[in-house]
Design a protein around this motif. Sequence first.
Motif, short mmCIF file in Angstrom:
data_model
loop_
_atom_site.label_atom_id
_atom_site.label_comp_id
_atom_site.label_asym_id
_atom_site.label_seq_id
_atom_site.Cartn_x
_atom_site.Cartn_y
_atom_site.Cartn_z
N GLY A 47 66.53 52.97 93.56
CA GLY A 47 65.17 53.02 93.06
C GLY A 47 64.69 51.65 92.58
N PHE A 48 63.45 51.62 92.08
CA PHE A 48 62.84 50.36 91.69
C PHE A 48 62.24 50.45 90.29
N TYR A 49 62.12 49.30 89.66
CA TYR A 49 61.44 49.21 88.37
C TYR A 49 60.40 48.09 88.43
N ARG A 50 59.43 48.15 87.53
CA ARG A 50 58.35 47.17 87.50
C ARG A 50 58.73 46.01 86.59
N ALA B 277 60.75 52.11 85.18
CA ALA B 277 61.10 52.58 86.52
C ALA B 277 59.89 53.19 87.22
N VAL B 278 59.81 52.95 88.53
CA VAL B 278 58.74 53.57 89.32
C VAL B 278 58.87 55.08 89.25
N ASP B 279 60.08 55.59 89.38
CA ASP B 279 60.39 57.01 89.19
C ASP B 279 61.53 57.10 88.19
N PRO B 280 61.25 57.46 86.94
CA PRO B 280 62.28 57.43 85.90
C PRO B 280 63.24 58.62 85.94
#
Length: 427
Positions: A241-244, A285-288
């Motif tokens: 996943g990704f975070y900002r 997170a983009v999707d936590p």
Amino acid sequence: MTSTAMGLDFGTTNTVVALGSGPGAADVLSFPHGDGTRTFRSALCFWADDDGKRAQILHEAGPWAIDEYLAFPQDSRFIQSFKSVAASKTFEHATVFEKRLRFEELLSHFLDKLIAHGGLKMPERIVIGRPVQFAGSRPDEALALERYGRGFATLGAREIAYVYEPLAAAFSFARQVEDSATILIADFGGGTSDFSVVRVNAPGTGARCTPLGHAGVGIAGDRFDYRIVDRLVLPLLGKGGFYRSFDKHLEIPRGYFADFADWSRLALMRNRRTLEELRKLAKSAVDPTGIERMIRLIELELGFPLYDAVGRLKRELSGSDTARFQFSGGGIELDEAVDRTAFEDWITPDLAEIGAAADRALAAANTAPADIDRVFLTGGSSLVPAVRQIFIDRFGEARVAGGEELTSIAHGLALVGQEPDMGGWTA
């Protein structure tokens, strides 16, 4: 219980004990847990007991260790599969409530409880199984045997001998062979896969069994479990996943997932610094969802039931083309369908290394595949169809057999222990 000889199969996942009951006969010990079990989980649970003066560190082992851990997961320290570090130079000790325990001390604590729960009296001779190659990327065999020697010495037997685990299985399997035959024994444990080529003579024609060659590799059931964790479970916990970060989207650092290779290491992540970092990561997170699941797993010490669900999936895929990975706990609900073909794709590199180790055993024995009369598969991972297929492809289905997957080694060790001369079998 007492006997003149004991076979002790100290495994990465389970330990099994067999007692010699007369020439050519041995009985596998059943431990009084639940309805009785012939496998004693290779696990320890420690907890601090305050007697009013000072805290004492108490411990349990086997299935009783699991009971203690599940009853008080956040107040205990659970250790399993510690056999896998026997040959590791980098492993010096495990820290348990600020007390440092070396490998041989862990082993001694484990054996104390095994003996007590089994009601065992030490025989004159104990025969202990050992892998052909110990687990680890650079296993130090001399170090492992030194640690074994100190740990098993606490049993107090007059004579202790070591036998390669597949050789012990061969000795047990030889009872089923009525004619002379050359046999390949493949033993798949939790941490290692080991192979021996043995010549078995017909009854009454001299030496019953003659070892010809051996090989092993530090890959087995635990590696298969981790493949499931890495490819199926960790993506559900945020991996990939990704975070900002300001105006960029960055991948969640993979270092947070490294400890999932061994579920018992998750306990080390339950510290303020790591949890604070994960909470900050969840906020950006983009999707936590995945990171929030991981936080709950760590906080509530849910590593054991998570890996138990992984093992259950693996076993179900051994008997079915599809199965479901199902986990429920701490408000986390996971339910994913898995095809056997996907699982086999995940473990393809491991299967290749297992096949190469089997080929090395044949080369060490100077034996061609066509000269192998029988192939005997034992150990829990021998039930994985893709593992069995390795040997069907090399030797044909008619020559491949299995059975007594969890008990054949201990049984064979006890039989070896009753031989007047063990010289040809000890390692």
